[in-house]
Design a protein around this motif. Structure first.
Motif, PDB file in Angstrom:
ATOM      1  N   VAL A  95       0.852  -1.182   0.000  1.00  0.00           N
ATOM      2  CA  VAL A  95       0.000   0.000   0.000  1.00  0.00           C
ATOM      3  C   VAL A  95       0.891   1.235   0.000  1.00  0.00           C
ATOM      4  CG1 VAL A  95      -1.844   1.231   1.173  1.00  0.00           C
ATOM      5  CG2 VAL A  95      -1.790  -1.268   1.246  1.00  0.00           C
ATOM      6  N   VAL A  96       0.692   2.098  -0.998  1.00  0.00           N
ATOM      7  CA  VAL A  96       1.563   3.243  -1.211  1.00  0.00           C
ATOM      8  C   VAL A  96       0.720   4.413  -1.704  1.00  0.00           C
ATOM      9  CG1 VAL A  96       2.065   2.509  -3.595  1.00  0.00           C
ATOM     10  CG2 VAL A  96       3.716   3.952  -2.378  1.00  0.00           C
ATOM     11  N   GLN A  97       1.190   5.617  -1.442  1.00  0.00           N
ATOM     12  CA  GLN A  97       0.513   6.796  -1.988  1.00  0.00           C
ATOM     13  C   GLN A  97       0.638   6.794  -3.520  1.00  0.00           C
ATOM     14  OE1 GLN A  97      -1.222   9.472  -0.479  1.00  0.00           O
ATOM     15  NE2 GLN A  97      -1.191   8.303   1.436  1.00  0.00           N
ATOM     16  N   GLN A  98      -0.445   7.106  -4.183  1.00  0.00           N
ATOM     17  CA  GLN A  98      -0.463   7.086  -5.640  1.00  0.00           C
ATOM     18  C   GLN A  98       0.598   8.015  -6.236  1.00  0.00           C
ATOM     19  OE1 GLN A  98      -4.329   7.695  -7.375  1.00  0.00           O
ATOM     20  NE2 GLN A  98      -3.503   8.246  -9.377  1.00  0.00           N
ATOM     21  N   SER A  99       0.726   9.202  -5.673  1.00  0.00           N
ATOM     22  CA  SER A  99       1.693  10.163  -6.212  1.00  0.00           C
ATOM     23  C   SER A  99       3.115   9.641  -6.091  1.00  0.00           C
ATOM     24  CB  SER A  99       1.558  11.509  -5.499  1.00  0.00           C
ATOM     25  OG  SER A  99       1.788  11.376  -4.104  1.00  0.00           O
ATOM     26  N   HIS A 100       3.383   8.880  -5.032  1.00  0.00           N
ATOM     27  CA  HIS A 100       4.735   8.358  -4.848  1.00  0.00           C
ATOM     28  C   HIS A 100       5.026   7.227  -5.833  1.00  0.00           C
ATOM     29  CE1 HIS A 100       8.534   7.762  -2.868  1.00  0.00           C
ATOM     30  NE2 HIS A 100       8.278   6.467  -2.797  1.00  0.00           N
ATOM     31  N   LEU A 101       4.082   6.332  -6.012  1.00  0.00           N
ATOM     32  CA  LEU A 101       4.304   5.235  -6.946  1.00  0.00           C
ATOM     33  C   LEU A 101       4.468   5.759  -8.374  1.00  0.00           C
ATOM     34  CD1 LEU A 101       4.613   2.177  -7.135  1.00  0.00           C
ATOM     35  CD2 LEU A 101       2.150   2.013  -7.538  1.00  0.00           C
ATOM     36  N   GLU A 102       3.702   6.786  -8.712  1.00  0.00           N
ATOM     37  CA  GLU A 102       3.850   7.386 -10.034  1.00  0.00           C
ATOM     38  C   GLU A 102       5.249   7.969 -10.208  1.00  0.00           C
ATOM     39  OE1 GLU A 102       0.689  10.199 -10.280  1.00  0.00           O
ATOM     40  OE2 GLU A 102      -0.846   8.694 -10.762  1.00  0.00           O
ATOM     41  N   LEU A 103       5.741   8.671  -9.189  1.00  0.00           N
ATOM     42  CA  LEU A 103       7.092   9.212  -9.247  1.00  0.00           C
ATOM     43  C   LEU A 103       8.121   8.099  -9.393  1.00  0.00           C
ATOM     44  CD1 LEU A 103       9.174  11.536  -8.888  1.00  0.00           C
ATOM     45  CD2 LEU A 103       9.027  11.113  -6.412  1.00  0.00           C
ATOM     46  N   ALA A 104       7.976   7.053  -8.577  1.00  0.00           N
ATOM     47  CA  ALA A 104       8.950   5.963  -8.608  1.00  0.00           C
ATOM     48  C   ALA A 104       8.981   5.276  -9.965  1.00  0.00           C
ATOM     49  CB  ALA A 104       8.628   4.961  -7.507  1.00  0.00           C
ATOM     50  N   ARG A 105       7.822   4.996 -10.506  1.00  0.00           N
ATOM     51  CA  ARG A 105       7.770   4.273 -11.776  1.00  0.00           C
ATOM     52  C   ARG A 105       8.200   5.134 -12.954  1.00  0.00           C
ATOM     53  NH1 ARG A 105       2.203   0.700 -10.822  1.00  0.00           N
ATOM     54  NH2 ARG A 105       3.264  -1.077  -9.846  1.00  0.00           N
ATOM     55  N   SER A 106       8.182   6.464 -12.789  1.00  0.00           N
ATOM     56  CA  SER A 106       8.606   7.341 -13.872  1.00  0.00           C
ATOM     57  C   SER A 106      10.105   7.251 -14.132  1.00  0.00           C
ATOM     58  CB  SER A 106       8.242   8.797 -13.545  1.00  0.00           C
ATOM     59  OG  SER A 106       9.107   9.337 -12.545  1.00  0.00           O
ATOM     60  N   GLY A 107      10.862   6.817 -13.136  1.00  0.00           N
ATOM     61  CA  GLY A 107      12.301   6.708 -13.277  1.00  0.00           C
ATOM     62  C   GLY A 107      13.043   8.028 -13.211  1.00  0.00           C
ATOM     63  N   THR A 108      12.372   9.102 -12.822  1.00  0.00           N
ATOM     64  CA  THR A 108      12.998  10.425 -12.826  1.00  0.00           C
ATOM     65  C   THR A 108      13.707  10.758 -11.521  1.00  0.00           C
ATOM     66  OG1 THR A 108      10.913  11.446 -12.108  1.00  0.00           O
ATOM     67  CG2 THR A 108      11.333  11.322 -14.492  1.00  0.00           C
ATOM     68  N   GLU A 109      13.477   9.979 -10.458  1.00  0.00           N
ATOM     69  CA  GLU A 109      14.129  10.236  -9.173  1.00  0.00           C
ATOM     70  C   GLU A 109      15.182   9.148  -8.944  1.00  0.00           C
ATOM     71  OE1 GLU A 109      15.670  11.885  -6.369  1.00  0.00           O
ATOM     72  OE2 GLU A 109      13.927  12.981  -7.137  1.00  0.00           O
ATOM     73  N   ALA A 110      16.448   9.514  -9.108  1.00  0.00           N
ATOM     74  CA  ALA A 110      17.533   8.537  -9.148  1.00  0.00           C
ATOM     75  C   ALA A 110      17.613   7.683  -7.890  1.00  0.00           C
ATOM     76  CB  ALA A 110      18.856   9.260  -9.386  1.00  0.00           C
ATOM     77  N   ARG A 111      17.364   8.270  -6.729  1.00  0.00           N
ATOM     78  CA  ARG A 111      17.562   7.509  -5.496  1.00  0.00           C
ATOM     79  C   ARG A 111      16.580   6.345  -5.367  1.00  0.00           C
ATOM     80  NH1 ARG A 111      15.417  12.352  -1.549  1.00  0.00           N
ATOM     81  NH2 ARG A 111      13.889  11.136  -0.365  1.00  0.00           N
ATOM     82  N   LEU A 112      15.427   6.424  -6.025  1.00  0.00           N
ATOM     83  CA  LEU A 112      14.446   5.348  -5.960  1.00  0.00           C
ATOM     84  C   LEU A 112      14.826   4.172  -6.862  1.00  0.00           C
ATOM     85  CD1 LEU A 112      11.139   7.425  -5.974  1.00  0.00           C
ATOM     86  CD2 LEU A 112      12.509   6.690  -4.020  1.00  0.00           C
ATOM     87  N   GLU A 113      15.820   4.381  -7.718  1.00  0.00           N
ATOM     88  CA  GLU A 113      16.240   3.317  -8.628  1.00  0.00           C
ATOM     89  C   GLU A 113      17.132   2.279  -7.944  1.00  0.00           C
ATOM     90  OE1 GLU A 113      15.277   3.242 -12.172  1.00  0.00           O
ATOM     91  OE2 GLU A 113      13.837   4.478 -11.068  1.00  0.00           O
ATOM     92  N   ALA A 114      17.699   2.628  -6.787  1.00  0.00           N
ATOM     93  CA  ALA A 114      18.696   1.771  -6.151  1.00  0.00           C
ATOM     94  C   ALA A 114      18.164   0.378  -5.824  1.00  0.00           C
ATOM     95  CB  ALA A 114      19.237   2.439  -4.887  1.00  0.00           C
ATOM     96  N   THR A 115      16.900   0.306  -5.408  1.00  0.00           N
ATOM     97  CA  THR A 115      16.322  -0.996  -5.075  1.00  0.00           C
ATOM     98  C   THR A 115      15.135  -1.313  -5.972  1.00  0.00           C
ATOM     99  OG1 THR A 115      15.115   0.119  -3.279  1.00  0.00           O
ATOM    100  CG2 THR A 115      17.100  -1.094  -2.674  1.00  0.00           C
ATOM    101  N   ARG A 116      15.149  -0.765  -7.179  1.00  0.00           N
ATOM    102  CA  ARG A 116      14.040  -1.028  -8.100  1.00  0.00           C
ATOM    103  C   ARG A 116      13.870  -2.518  -8.360  1.00  0.00           C
ATOM    104  NH1 ARG A 116      11.848   3.023 -12.298  1.00  0.00           N
ATOM    105  NH2 ARG A 116       9.974   1.920 -12.927  1.00  0.00           N
ATOM    106  N   ALA A 117      14.954  -3.256  -8.389  1.00  0.00           N
ATOM    107  CA  ALA A 117      14.882  -4.698  -8.643  1.00  0.00           C
ATOM    108  C   ALA A 117      14.122  -5.428  -7.546  1.00  0.00           C
ATOM    109  CB  ALA A 117      16.287  -5.278  -8.775  1.00  0.00           C
ATOM    110  N   GLN A 118      13.991  -4.798  -6.371  1.00  0.00           N
ATOM    111  CA  GLN A 118      13.251  -5.419  -5.273  1.00  0.00           C
ATOM    112  C   GLN A 118      11.797  -4.961  -5.215  1.00  0.00           C
ATOM    113  OE1 GLN A 118      16.701  -4.380  -4.619  1.00  0.00           O
ATOM    114  NE2 GLN A 118      16.949  -6.521  -5.218  1.00  0.00           N
ATOM    115  N   TRP A 119      11.534  -3.680  -5.533  1.00  0.00           N
ATOM    116  CA  TRP A 119      10.147  -3.195  -5.373  1.00  0.00           C
ATOM    117  C   TRP A 119       9.347  -3.175  -6.671  1.00  0.00           C
ATOM    118  CZ3 TRP A 119       8.871   0.932  -8.321  1.00  0.00           C
ATOM    119  CH2 TRP A 119       9.851   1.888  -8.620  1.00  0.00           C
ATOM    120  N   ASP A 120      10.011  -3.181  -7.819  1.00  0.00           N
ATOM    121  CA  ASP A 120       9.281  -3.083  -9.087  1.00  0.00           C
ATOM    122  C   ASP A 120       9.263  -4.439  -9.784  1.00  0.00           C
ATOM    123  OD1 ASP A 120       7.802  -1.960 -11.095  1.00  0.00           O
ATOM    124  OD2 ASP A 120       9.504  -1.054 -12.128  1.00  0.00           O
TER     125      ASP A 120
END
Length: 232
Positions: A95-120
């Motif tokens: 369960v996540v805020q919609q705005s945050h998941l949209e940001l994460a999936r956009s790939g525009t915030e580098a720090r969220l990419e570090a564990t993308r292999a685990q959360w995406d």
């Protein structure tokens, strides 16, 4: 309802600040995990170190919870110290805020990419919410952006302890309890929003007479009741 405080790792570049996670065991048997911590393979020379002895799964096992028992994982946000082990809970609803998941999936915030292999991962089930939301009786999700878009905190109402506010990265230390004068770090992306969220959480804690748990506070952490003991 019971609340367990888990120690999932340490941030070395901020004077060894703890990285915390939380397990809420509901009266109806629902198990809710808040954040999954740094990736379990984070090495001792990494800026964020995962606690491995015991690690996340061992801490859960100590209180009688297996990975398959976790029904819901609340994602405060997907920074690498909070979302490194989502892959361990394939049967849970995230369960996540919609705005945050949209940001994460956009790939525009580098720090969220570090564990993308685990959360995406395609098999992980995400449910989005928009703003303050009742997750379950006694558990409220509180939108608290500023540290990053769509960050959320968690308010838990316990039968004996009363209200506990898991501020996560919206309030990480005692000095950050002051909305107007709180310090900012390079990881706080929107100072104005962070101050507004601080004011919102402090006011909520005052109304609820809630204990505020600050996620990366090395002074507060040793004073709190930690697993395998719990707040009830």
């Amino acid at each position: 309802m019971k609340l367990f405080l888990l120690e999932l790792g340490m941030i070395r570049y901020y004077k060894d600040r703890p990285v915390c996670g939380y397990l809420i065991r509901c009266d109806d048997g629902t198990d809710v995990l808040v954040d999954t911590g740094p990736h379990r393979d984070a090495t001792p020379d990494s800026p964020i170190i995962a606690r491995t002895d015991p690690g996340l799964l061992e801490q859960l096992a100590a209180v009688g919870v297996r990975p398959d028992d976790v029904d819901i994982v609340v994602c405060s946000h997907l920074d690498p110290d909070h979302a490194g082990n989502h892959d361990l809970f394939p049967g849970a609803e995230f369960v996540v805020q919609q705005s945050h998941l949209e940001l994460a999936r956009s790939g525009t915030e580098a720090r969220l990419e570090a564990t993308r292999a685990q959360w995406d991962l395609p098999h992980l089930k995400y449910r989005t919410v928009d703003g303050d939301t009742t997750l379950l009786p006694g558990i409220e999700l509180i939108e608290s952006g500023g540290h990053i878009t769509g960050h959320q905190s968690v308010l838990v109402r316990l039968p004996r302890t009363g209200a506990v506010l898991l501020a996560v990265d919206a309030i990480t230390q005692e000095a950050a309890m002051d909305p107007d004068n709180r310090p900012m770090t390079r990881f706080d992306l929107d100072a104005d929003a962070a101050r507004a969220s601080t004011r919102k959480l402090v006011d909520l804690a005052r109304r609820e007479n809630a204990m505020v748990v600050r996620n990366h506070d090395p002074k507060q952490w040793p004073t709190l009741t930690q697993w395998p003991a719990c707040y009830e």
